[in-house]
Design an enzyme around this catalytic site. Structure first.
Site, PDB file in Angstrom:
ATOM      1  N   ASP A 122      -7.294  -2.074  -3.931  1.00 34.04           N
ATOM      2  CA  ASP A 122      -6.335  -1.230  -4.643  1.00 34.04           C
ATOM      3  C   ASP A 122      -6.790  -0.822  -6.035  1.00 34.04           C
ATOM      4  OD1 ASP A 122      -4.407  -0.776  -2.707  1.00 34.04           O
ATOM      5  OD2 ASP A 122      -3.571  -2.782  -2.969  1.00 34.04           O
ATOM      6  N   ASP A 181      -2.996   1.449   4.532  1.00 34.33           N
ATOM      7  CA  ASP A 181      -2.846   1.856   3.133  1.00 34.33           C
ATOM      8  C   ASP A 181      -4.198   2.154   2.473  1.00 34.33           C
ATOM      9  OD1 ASP A 181      -1.243  -0.187   4.263  1.00 34.33           O
ATOM     10  OD2 ASP A 181      -0.285  -0.667   2.371  1.00 34.33           O
TER      11      ASP A 181
HETATM   12  N1  GLY Z   1       0.045  -2.008  -0.018  1.00 31.17           N
HETATM   13  C1  GLY Z   1       0.837  -0.954  -0.436  1.00 31.17           C
HETATM   14  C2  GLY Z   1       2.223  -0.946   0.073  1.00 31.17           C
HETATM   15  O1  GLY Z   1       2.926  -1.923   0.017  1.00 31.17           O
HETATM   16  O2  GLY Z   1       2.618   0.070   0.505  1.00 31.17           O
END
Ligand code: GLY
Length: 402
Positions: A122, A181
């Site tokens: 991230d 994601d």
């Molecule tokens: N990992 C990102 C979300 O919770 O959408």
């Protein structure tokens, strides 16, 4: 013959009149909607001012709201830390008011050390929504250096045998999880590669997108949340969920990340397979929307309609569809994406989803972080606010009249 011609002339005239009235009322609706969205942006501006005063410390980053409606915050290391500065940058984008730039810079600068954060995929979200927007709006060369370093850091998480970036470390060294994601974090690699970085970063992004396309998407175009890979063979070991209802369910925000991620991957690569994947994911998402177009947190949640909505999934999808429509050649499909995004945004722009009139420092209410982890249920999430602002600005900047 004359009679027939008269009749066909009358019918044609009637048809044209109906179309004109339809177009006029659509364009009037749209004008009204643009005004509604300006009012939402003004409301967002007031809420962000409130949040800045409330947090009052650029080392603290709003993540999700507490029971009293105030922001719970994190340090810069959290995956969500880039979104608050991102919201401030969008406000600067909309207003051109330098006081928003100053605030955005303050919260952006506090994130710089994350360019070396090797613990999470991230780093893409963290650096690209803060420094990325900052660079887009100011061309500050230092911001570009930060983005390039962050891309190198992200690329270090790539495993050649698997062909993907590792999403999470917390499952232990014997697991290699890749989450849907993760598609979002490829934008950092694509951008950096094109803007002075390495060609290898582009190749990594392509490989990751190809594997995700192959292994995360079901035949019906619903998506798995997590795929666990075997690092010795590069094969799939297991398909599970972490934030969704069940391994075989489709988690709404995951699906929205997928639409956005594959649309972006097509924009950056021109690879038609990614465009096709984005269309498939979008069709599934739209097919599963409830009447007001704000998704339940998981499309297979067992108690629908008595389940929470997830406004963040709606905001991400609206923003994604406004881009996907630009790459869509079929007029009917283009129209469907446009109308879906417009309806999502229109409904997010009023209660019960907009926080107007509520005890809250956020913009959107009714989001879900991770219900099955018993975390952040029916709260405001900073990334929901971020993608809502992004989508509103995309909508406002569109040349379309209807
Ligand atoms: N990992 C990102 C979300 O919770 O959408």
């Amino acid at each position: 013959m004359v009679k027939h011609n008269m009749k066909s002339f009358a019918l044609k005239t009637l048809g044209v009149a109906v179309l004109l009235i339809g177009a006029l009322s659509c364009s009037q609706n749209n004008t009204n909607l643009k005004e509604v969205f300006v009012s939402s942006l003004r409301f967002s501006q007031a809420q962000l001012k409130k949040a800045v005063a409330e947090v009052n410390d650029p080392a603290q980053y709003p993540r999700s709201t507490l029971e009293n409606g105030k922001w719970g915050t994190t340090s810069s290391t959290d995956w969500t830390a880039g979104f608050f500065p991102g919201c401030l940058w969008y406000m600067y984008d909309w207003t051109s008011d330098s006081s928003w730039q100053e605030l955005a810079e303050k919260w952006t600068n506090g994130l710089e050390k994350e360019k070396y954060n090797t613990n999470t995929h991230d780093v893409g979200f963290m650096i690209f929504s803060s420094f990325g927007n900052g660079y887009r709006l100011t061309r500050n060369p230092h911001y570009k250096d930060v983005i390039l370093q962050a891309a190198q850091t992200l690329a270090n998480r790539y495993n050649q045998k698997v062909g993907c970036i590792k999403s999470w470390d917390f499952m232990g060294d014997d697991k290699y999880p890749v989450i849907i994601d993760n598609m979002m974090n490829l934008e950092l690699l694509f951008w950096a590669s094109k803007n002075g970085g390495k060609k290898e970063w582009y190749d990594i992004a392509i490989s990751h997108a190809e594997k995700t396309m192959k292994n995360h998407i079901r035949d019906d175009a619903g998506s798995y949340h997590v795929v666990l890979y075997d690092t010795l063979t590069g094969n799939v070991k297991e398909r599970i969920t972490f934030q969704g209802y069940a391994d075989e369910s489709t988690w709404a925000r995951g699906q929205a990340w997928g639409i956005y991620g594959f649309t972006m991957a097509f924009r950056e690569s021109g690879d038609e397979r990614f465009l096709k994947t984005a269309h498939r994911l979008a069709a599934f998402f739209i097919r599963h929307l409830p009447e007001d177009y704000i998704p339940y947190w998981d499309f297979n949640a067992p108690e629908i309609p008595n389940e929470e909505r997830d406004t963040s999934a709606g905001a991400v999808a609206a923003s994604a569809l406004l881009e996907l429509m630009k790459f869509t050649r079929e007029p009917e499909l283009k129209e469907q994406y446009y109308k879906t995004a417009r309806t999502i945004l229109a409904n997010l722009s009023k209660p019960p989803y907009l926080a107007r009139g509520a005890e809250s420092s956020a913009i959107l209410l009714q989001a879900v972080g991770a219900k099955t982890r018993n975390k952040e249920i029916d709260v405001s999430l900073i990334y929901g606010d971020y993608y809502y602002l992004e989508a509103l600005l995309k909508f406002q900047n569109m040349k379309r009249k209807n």
